[in-house]
Design a protein around this motif. Structure first.
Motif, mmCIF file in Angstrom:
data_model
loop_
_atom_site.group_PDB
_atom_site.id
_atom_site.type_symbol
_atom_site.label_atom_id
_atom_site.label_comp_id
_atom_site.label_asym_id
_atom_site.label_seq_id
_atom_site.Cartn_x
_atom_site.Cartn_y
_atom_site.Cartn_z
ATOM 1 N N ASP A 180 51.715 57.360 -64.488
ATOM 2 C CA ASP A 180 51.758 56.045 -63.830
ATOM 3 C C ASP A 180 50.439 55.297 -63.972
ATOM 4 N N PHE A 181 49.329 56.024 -63.757
ATOM 5 C CA PHE A 181 48.027 55.355 -63.846
ATOM 6 C C PHE A 181 47.675 55.062 -65.299
ATOM 7 N N GLY A 182 48.025 55.992 -66.193
ATOM 8 C CA GLY A 182 47.758 55.785 -67.614
ATOM 9 C C GLY A 182 48.423 54.523 -68.131
ATOM 10 N N HIS A 183 49.610 54.208 -67.575
ATOM 11 C CA HIS A 183 50.324 53.002 -67.990
ATOM 12 C C HIS A 183 49.863 51.753 -67.237
ATOM 13 N N LEU A 184 48.823 51.877 -66.412
ATOM 14 C CA LEU A 184 48.283 50.733 -65.649
ATOM 15 C C LEU A 184 49.323 50.152 -64.699
ATOM 16 N N SER A 185 50.205 51.028 -64.166
ATOM 17 C CA SER A 185 51.330 50.496 -63.397
ATOM 18 C C SER A 185 51.089 50.492 -61.888
ATOM 19 N N GLY A 202 42.268 64.416 -65.241
ATOM 20 C CA GLY A 202 41.059 65.195 -65.492
ATOM 21 C C GLY A 202 40.810 66.221 -64.408
ATOM 22 N N HIS A 203 40.738 65.770 -63.176
ATOM 23 C CA HIS A 203 40.378 66.708 -62.111
ATOM 24 C C HIS A 203 41.571 67.538 -61.627
ATOM 25 N N LEU A 204 42.760 66.941 -61.528
ATOM 26 C CA LEU A 204 43.894 67.731 -61.035
ATOM 27 C C LEU A 204 44.534 68.575 -62.129
ATOM 28 N N LYS A 205 44.395 68.154 -63.399
ATOM 29 C CA LYS A 205 45.077 68.883 -64.471
ATOM 30 C C LYS A 205 44.154 69.482 -65.544
ATOM 31 N N GLY A 206 42.894 69.067 -65.546
ATOM 32 C CA GLY A 206 41.980 69.609 -66.552
ATOM 33 C C GLY A 206 42.261 69.127 -67.957
ATOM 34 N N ALA A 207 42.797 67.906 -68.081
ATOM 35 C CA ALA A 207 43.110 67.373 -69.416
ATOM 36 C C ALA A 207 42.440 66.008 -69.609
ATOM 37 N N PRO A 208 42.198 65.612 -70.854
ATOM 38 C CA PRO A 208 41.485 64.349 -71.105
ATOM 39 C C PRO A 208 42.394 63.121 -71.105
ATOM 40 N N ALA A 209 41.971 62.078 -70.394
ATOM 41 C CA ALA A 209 42.738 60.830 -70.359
ATOM 42 C C ALA A 209 42.845 60.214 -71.750
ATOM 43 N N SER A 210 41.753 60.296 -72.524
ATOM 44 C CA SER A 210 41.755 59.633 -73.841
ATOM 45 C C SER A 210 42.791 60.261 -74.775
ATOM 46 N N TRP A 211 42.970 61.554 -74.677
ATOM 47 C CA TRP A 211 43.949 62.242 -75.522
ATOM 48 C C TRP A 211 45.357 61.787 -75.155
ATOM 49 N N ASN A 213 46.225 58.947 -73.690
ATOM 50 C CA ASN A 213 46.399 57.559 -74.143
ATOM 51 C C ASN A 213 46.707 57.513 -75.639
ATOM 52 N N HIS A 214 45.912 58.245 -76.393
ATOM 53 C CA HIS A 214 46.050 58.251 -77.843
ATOM 54 C C HIS A 214 47.478 58.651 -78.263
ATOM 55 N N MET A 215 47.979 59.706 -77.650
ATOM 56 C CA MET A 215 49.304 60.206 -78.026
ATOM 57 C C MET A 215 50.415 59.323 -77.463
ATOM 58 N N HIS A 216 50.311 59.014 -76.158
ATOM 59 C CA HIS A 216 51.456 58.442 -75.455
ATOM 60 C C HIS A 216 51.716 56.983 -75.823
ATOM 61 N N PHE A 217 50.670 56.214 -76.023
ATOM 62 C CA PHE A 217 50.900 54.805 -76.371
ATOM 63 C C PHE A 217 51.524 54.678 -77.754
ATOM 64 N N GLN A 218 51.165 55.586 -78.659
ATOM 65 C CA GLN A 218 51.818 55.554 -79.978
ATOM 66 C C GLN A 218 53.303 55.832 -79.836
ATOM 67 N N HIS A 219 53.602 56.814 -78.990
ATOM 68 C CA HIS A 219 55.009 57.148 -78.752
ATOM 69 C C HIS A 219 55.763 55.932 -78.212
ATOM 70 N N HIS A 220 55.151 55.209 -77.270
ATOM 71 C CA HIS A 220 55.816 54.044 -76.689
ATOM 72 C C HIS A 220 55.959 52.909 -77.685
ATOM 73 N N ALA A 221 54.939 52.718 -78.526
ATOM 74 C CA ALA A 221 54.950 51.593 -79.457
ATOM 75 C C ALA A 221 56.069 51.749 -80.480
ATOM 76 N N LYS A 222 56.275 52.957 -80.971
ATOM 77 C CA LYS A 222 57.291 53.199 -82.008
ATOM 78 C C LYS A 222 58.004 54.517 -81.722
ATOM 79 N N PRO A 223 58.824 54.557 -80.655
ATOM 80 C CA PRO A 223 59.450 55.833 -80.292
ATOM 81 C C PRO A 223 60.393 56.335 -81.387
ATOM 82 N N ASN A 224 60.326 57.639 -81.629
ATOM 83 C CA ASN A 224 61.188 58.308 -82.618
ATOM 84 C C ASN A 224 61.000 57.781 -84.035
#
Ligand SMILES: *[C@@H]1O[C@H](CO)[C@@H](O)[C@H](O)[C@H]1NC(C)=O
Ligand SMILES: [Zn+2]
Length: 453
Positions: A180-185, A202-211, A213-224
């Motif tokens: 939700d936050f990654g999508h600025l919603s 980052g703090h609750l899951k131990g994962a990078p926001a930039s990674w 963003n990099h993956m998920h926005f591409q998926h949204h822009a051109k899914p499948n």
């Protein structure tokens, strides 16, 4: 403020430079240059892609194309963004050129834009802060409950198992919340969304926001879309996906795996393994290679917190095992390593089944530069609404609405759904919604059908 005159823009001069769609289409990045069109204006993004805050690849996927609708869909601060964009402006479409490429459905695009205006007027793009606050609270409470379970009942296998189940709920739900936050919603400004995004992923899951963003926005822009959607790109090595691609793989005699059995080995190497075996390690490589030190710092706060809270209960030996793939685990059976692995295993199954159910059974193809609605609808299906389904999938059961309006707060998806359905009905576009378990079954059913190609 004085206007910025350091980037003279030809289009504002007395003789704007005019271009045709053919000229734009040639600048898709295969040669050197990348251009794209927003509202008939032509922008040269060749150099800008590397500075694009949402990532260089997502914007490049629209090079050579009209990007008006994705531009509107992804940005919440369009006024500010447009100001920056002026420095990239090189001209506009010649007056005789249509507003979209011929591959796009004109009426559908116009009506979708009207729908979007209606949605904004209805206030559906505004978040309810109480919803997100309570959501965060339910995650934090479960996190505390997981720890208290071990602290209170000790570390024998029953409380141990209960603790790992609670932790995997925390991890899965924090995964939906960071989305939700990654999508600025949630917040009205990017800054606050980004800050809380870093905290949750980052703090609750131990994962990078930039990674993400990099993956998920591409998926949204051109899914499948093959080569553009990273969720699909990882596949060909393990699975033959989709009608078009499995036929192509067959013709090229490319067979990395016995695809005839893919619906069976999917159970082994898909859901249980994606997080613990792949993502969990790849993210460290990602942040170090790209020098994302802020992300790395947030990730470290997660590991420090786990260390400080769980080592007193479970001992130190197991903690090192976290980083040595369970090798140390044997010396201490119910150590922190086994806790992490159980938790990752459960979360991974949860994550993979939910994220695959909305896209994998749908059309998978190369990018055909379709309009926004067709691009999203042919690649996306929904799962019926129910209190459990909404919670279990983080409202991603409304995947169609999420893909059409990625910055819409999730508690409003069900309100826009009937409007989307009637738009689809009017244009003869299939709007699919199914029960949760048939959505899971379809992931396997499709794989079984593609195996023989
Ligand atoms: C587009 O940008 C690139 C890189 O900055 C530059 O080399 C090229 O000349 C630009 N093209 C036009 C038409 O302005
Ligand atoms: Zn999303």
């Amino acid at each position: 403020r004085a206007p910025d005159r350091s980037h003279p823009t030809p289009a504002q001069g007395p003789t704007p430079r005019y271009f045709t769609w053919d000229e734009v289409a040639q600048r898709s990045g295969r040669e050197k240059e990348r251009w794209l069109v927003i509202d008939r204006k032509v922008y040269n993004i060749s150099e800008f892609v590397r500075r694009h805050p949402g990532g260089s690849r997502v914007i490049s996927h629209y090079a050579g194309q009209d990007a008006t609708d994705p531009f509107v869909a992804f940005h919440i601060n369009k006024g500010l963004v447009r100001k920056y964009m002026n420095s990239l402006l090189i001209g506009e479409l010649s007056p005789e050129q249509p507003s979209f490429e011929p591959t796009k459905n004109k009426e559908l695009t116009h009506e979708f834009r009207e729908l979007r205006a209606t949605v904004e007027r209805m206030g559906l793009m505004k978040a309810n802060p109480v919803f997100f606050l309570l959501y965060l609270l339910h995650i934090l409470l479960l996190d505390v409950a997981a720890w208290l379970t071990l602290w209170f009942f000790g570390t024998s296998w029953v409380p141990f198992l209960l603790c790992s189940v609670l932790l995997s709920i925390v991890q899965a739900q924090a995964g939906w919340l960071q989305h939700d936050f990654g999508h600025l919603s949630v917040f009205g400004t990017s800054k606050w969304n980004h800050l809380v995004h870093h905290f949750v992923i980052g703090h609750l899951k131990g994962a990078p926001a930039s990674w993400w963003n990099h993956m998920h926005f591409q998926h949204h822009a051109k899914p499948n879309c093959f080569r553009k959607d990273p969720d699909i790109n990882m596949h060909p090595f393990f699975f033959a996906l989709g009608k078009v691609l499995s036929v192509e793989l067959g013709k090229q005699k490319k067979k990395y795996m016995p695809y005839n059995y893919q619906h069976k080995y999917f159970f082994l190497i898909g859901p249980p393994a994606l997080l613990p075996v792949y993502f969990q390690w790849y993210i460290f490589y990602f942040v170090i290679k790209r020098k994302k030190w802020v992300d790395l710092a947030w990730m470290i706060t997660f590991y420090v917190r786990i260390f400080l809270t769980y080592v007193p209960l479970l001992g130190l030996k197991g903690f090192l095992g976290l980083f040595f793939m369970g090798l140390v685990q044997r010396s201490r059976r119910l150590g922190i390593t086994s806790l992490a692995w159980e938790c990752w295993f459960l979360e991974s199954n949860w994550f993979v089944w939910v994220t695959q159910m909305n896209h994998i059974p749908m059309h998978i193809d190369h990018d055909r530069n379709m309009d926004w609605v067709s691009t999203q609808l042919q690649a996306t299906c929904n799962v019926h609404k129910s209190a459990f389904n909404d919670w279990f999938s983080g409202h991603l059961n409304f995947q169609i609405e999420h893909h059409l309006f990625p910055t819409m707060p999730r508690h409003n998806y069900h309100k826009v759904a009937p409007l989307v359905q009637s738009l689809c009905a009017k244009h003869g576009i299939k709007y699919q919604s199914k029960p949760l378990f048939s959505a899971f079954a379809d992931i396997l059913g499709k794989r079984a059908r593609w195996r023989g190609r």
